[in-house]
Design a protein around this motif. Structure first.
Motif, short mmCIF file in Angstrom:
data_model
loop_
_atom_site.label_atom_id
_atom_site.label_comp_id
_atom_site.label_asym_id
_atom_site.label_seq_id
_atom_site.Cartn_x
_atom_site.Cartn_y
_atom_site.Cartn_z
N TYR A 119 -26.83 3.49 -54.50
CA TYR A 119 -26.41 4.03 -54.77
C TYR A 119 -27.50 5.31 -55.82
O TYR A 119 -27.43 4.46 -56.61
CB TYR A 119 -24.89 4.84 -55.23
CG TYR A 119 -24.29 5.85 -54.76
CD1 TYR A 119 -23.94 6.58 -53.62
CD2 TYR A 119 -24.36 7.32 -55.62
CE1 TYR A 119 -23.63 7.74 -53.38
CE2 TYR A 119 -23.44 8.17 -55.39
CZ TYR A 119 -23.76 8.64 -54.31
OH TYR A 119 -22.73 9.54 -53.82
N PRO A 120 -27.02 6.53 -55.25
CA PRO A 120 -28.82 6.97 -56.70
C PRO A 120 -28.33 6.91 -57.91
O PRO A 120 -29.15 7.16 -58.97
CB PRO A 120 -29.11 8.40 -56.22
CG PRO A 120 -28.26 8.21 -54.68
CD PRO A 120 -27.23 7.52 -54.83
N SER A 121 -26.85 7.55 -58.27
CA SER A 121 -26.29 7.46 -59.26
C SER A 121 -24.71 7.57 -59.74
O SER A 121 -24.53 7.13 -58.44
CB SER A 121 -26.26 8.88 -60.28
OG SER A 121 -26.24 10.34 -59.15
N LEU B 106 -30.07 17.10 -66.77
CA LEU B 106 -28.99 16.25 -65.84
C LEU B 106 -29.27 16.06 -63.81
O LEU B 106 -28.95 15.61 -63.66
CB LEU B 106 -27.64 16.86 -66.41
CG LEU B 106 -26.17 16.21 -65.94
CD1 LEU B 106 -26.46 14.49 -65.86
CD2 LEU B 106 -24.75 16.83 -66.11
N PRO B 107 -28.72 17.77 -63.76
CA PRO B 107 -29.29 17.90 -62.16
C PRO B 107 -30.45 17.07 -61.77
O PRO B 107 -30.36 16.14 -60.57
CB PRO B 107 -29.90 18.92 -61.77
CG PRO B 107 -28.93 19.61 -62.74
CD PRO B 107 -28.78 18.81 -64.23
N THR C 59 -24.14 25.47 -61.90
CA THR C 59 -25.15 25.84 -60.57
C THR C 59 -24.61 24.69 -60.32
O THR C 59 -25.18 24.75 -58.79
CB THR C 59 -25.98 25.70 -61.38
OG1 THR C 59 -26.41 24.38 -61.71
CG2 THR C 59 -26.96 26.61 -61.94
N GLY C 60 -24.12 23.61 -59.57
CA GLY C 60 -24.04 22.69 -59.24
C GLY C 60 -25.12 21.62 -59.55
O GLY C 60 -26.33 22.10 -59.36
N CYS C 61 -24.35 20.61 -58.33
CA CYS C 61 -25.42 18.90 -59.08
C CYS C 61 -25.43 17.95 -57.92
O CYS C 61 -23.97 17.84 -57.22
CB CYS C 61 -25.54 18.26 -59.65
SG CYS C 61 -23.73 18.18 -60.68
#
Length: 491
Positions: A91-93, A194-195, A225-227
């Motif tokens: 999983y990416p993160s 962070l994003p 802004t979302g991530c």
């Protein structure tokens, strides 16, 4: 197209975890923050508690992992299930959160080292800028040559460019992991950092996973802004039984494990309500164990006599509880203080009385009573009146006194004199309420004051102070009052 690819990867990832439950937003109230929160069904917990499982890993290594990760088998098993096989995409993160000293860094770094997986462990405390973070990551994953390719002030795009360039020369044969400790500090860096890290796998087109470790929840991280939403994994606090099991592993080879386990049980009985930090408890256990074993070394008690051992260690644990987390002195200085207390036998004899918790004004009443008992009444004006006028030196010199008042013992004094001295020495205005008189009665009940000559109800009650000089000095220190300046025998 991008969203569809992400969904397909997520479905493939879930297919590798048949026993792990992914809670949706509807179960947010039960699970905490939004996002993909890993939970367990009953059968999964039993399965994971029975042992760790990792494809291609020999049983001897898994057994070693279980020994190094006490009371964290469930979390370790979940991480191994998330990681999957080494050559598969992870999983990416992943966002791992929990209170301080709950085993977050220890579990993930132990898994990566024991399974010999390529990883970079970076502390965000040491990286005061994003450039240092990029440099340490490339240095750990690809070596010094790759870190030298970064410009002087690298941005996220520079890091991605260099990573893709080096990755083309050294393609990943298995998942690479980037572990960022104290990840909450990333919020103070560039807004896009962070994003970008959360979707680094997509940006560099490599089998890489970013693992964030933090003491705060994901809701405090999510940008406006979302991530990309990471996978959330919570590390709960250790229970009292788990702390007992972990701390008992540090047993002293000179004594039996049963003795050390009983000592840890006593320690937790005192400190568990105020401190559940494993590191702090381990420090306290190492600091006070020698004091616990003193009766055994002197031959005054046996290992089975836990009651006597508890009576010996109790005052020292209570004293240590006043400085939990503060670390006002080093371990060596603390040990020296314990040695000094052995020599101060006179003060040790007063330890039981010195630890009597008196109300604030009761301490000043006791100080006033001591001054009234050991100072002549004619000296009150000299000590407690600001504008007392001129007094002859000859009438106040101690050489005219035949004997010290402390050698003669305490003398009785009337109630009005006690209150007059009390109102003079107390550092604030106190109204003569019933509370003050009830505290005088309490001091008499505690046998700190003795009431004398009160047969006739018309007479003013008289008292004598029944404490020693060492005791009143200890009481005076707790209220920052220098009583020696007001004693006639010491001028």
């Amino acid at each position: 197209m991008e969203l569809r690819t992400t969904n397909i990867c997520m479905k493939n990832f879930k297919s590798r975890l048949p026993d792990v439950t992914f809670y949706s937003r509807e179960s947010e109230a039960a699970c905490g923050p939004r996002g993909s929160v890993v939970g367990f069904s009953g059968s999964v917990s039993e399965k994971m508690l029975s042992g760790l499982h990792y494809p291609g890993c020999p049983e001897a290594r898994l057994r070693s992992l279980r020994e190094k990760l006490p009371c964290r088998e469930v979390q370790a098993g979940t991480l191994l299930a998330i990681m999957g096989e080494p050559e598969q995409y992870c999983y990416p993160s992943i966002f791992i959160y929990g209170h301080r000293a709950t085993g977050k860094s220890h579990v993930i770094l132990t898994l990566l080292k024991e399974l010999e997986l390529p990883h970079a462990a970076v502390s965000c405390v040491e990286c005061v800028s994003a450039g240092l973070l990029f440099e340490q990551t490339l240095l750990a994953l690809f070596g010094a040559d790759s870190a030298a390719l970064l410009p002087r002030l690298p941005s996220l795009s520079d890091f991605v460019r260099v990573y893709r360039q080096v990755c083309a020369q050294q393609p990943a044969k298995q998942t690479r992991y980037i572990v960022l400790e104290r990840a909450e500090l990333l919020r103070d860096m560039e807004a896009n950092l962070l994003p970008g890290l959360l979707r680094l796998q997509e940006l560099v087109d490599d089998n890489v996973a970013v693992i964030l470790l933090s003491e705060i929840v994901w809701d405090k991280f999510r940008p406006n802004t979302g991530c990309f939403e990471p996978l959330l994994l919570h590390f709960p606090d250790y229970t009292k039984a788990e702390l007992l099991q972990i701390l008992s592993l540090d047993s002293n080879p000179s004594y039996t494990p049963e003795l050390y386990s009983s000592y840890i049980n006593i320690l937790l009985g005192v400190f568990y309500s105020v401190c559940r930090d494993l590191r702090e408890l381990r420090h306290l256990a190492a600091l006070n164990f020698s004091k616990f074993c003193e009766p055994l070394e002197k031959g005054e008690a046996k290992e089975g006599n836990t009651h006597k051992l508890w009576r010996n260690i109790e005052p020292h644990l209570k004293r240590a509880m006043q400085t939990v987390y503060l670390r006002e002195v080093s371990s060596v200085q603390w040990g020296q203080q314990q040695m000094d207390e052995k020599e101060a036998t006179a003060l040790r004899g007063l330890s039981a009385l010195a630890h009597v918790e008196l109300p604030y004004y009761s301490k000043f009443l006791l100080i006033a009573a001591y001054l009234a008992s050991y100072n002549p009444a004619r000296t009150d004006r000299r000590f407690f009146v600001k504008h007392h006028g001129k007094m002859k030196k000859t009438s106040f010199l101690k050489k005219h006194e035949k004997t010290s008042n402390h050698l003669l013992g305490p003398k009785p004094f009337p109630l009005d004199r006690l209150l007059a001295i009390f109102y003079s020495v107390v550092d604030s205005r106190v109204a003569p309420t019933a509370s003050v008189f009830s505290q005088i009665s309490s001091l008499v009940t505690l046998q700190l004051l003795t009431q004398v000559g009160h047969d006739d109800q018309l007479d003013t009650p008289k008292y004598k102070c029944a404490v020693s000089l060492d005791f009143i000095l200890a009481i005076s220190r707790t209220v920052s009052f220098d009583i020696v300046r007001y004693l006639y025998d010491f001028i």
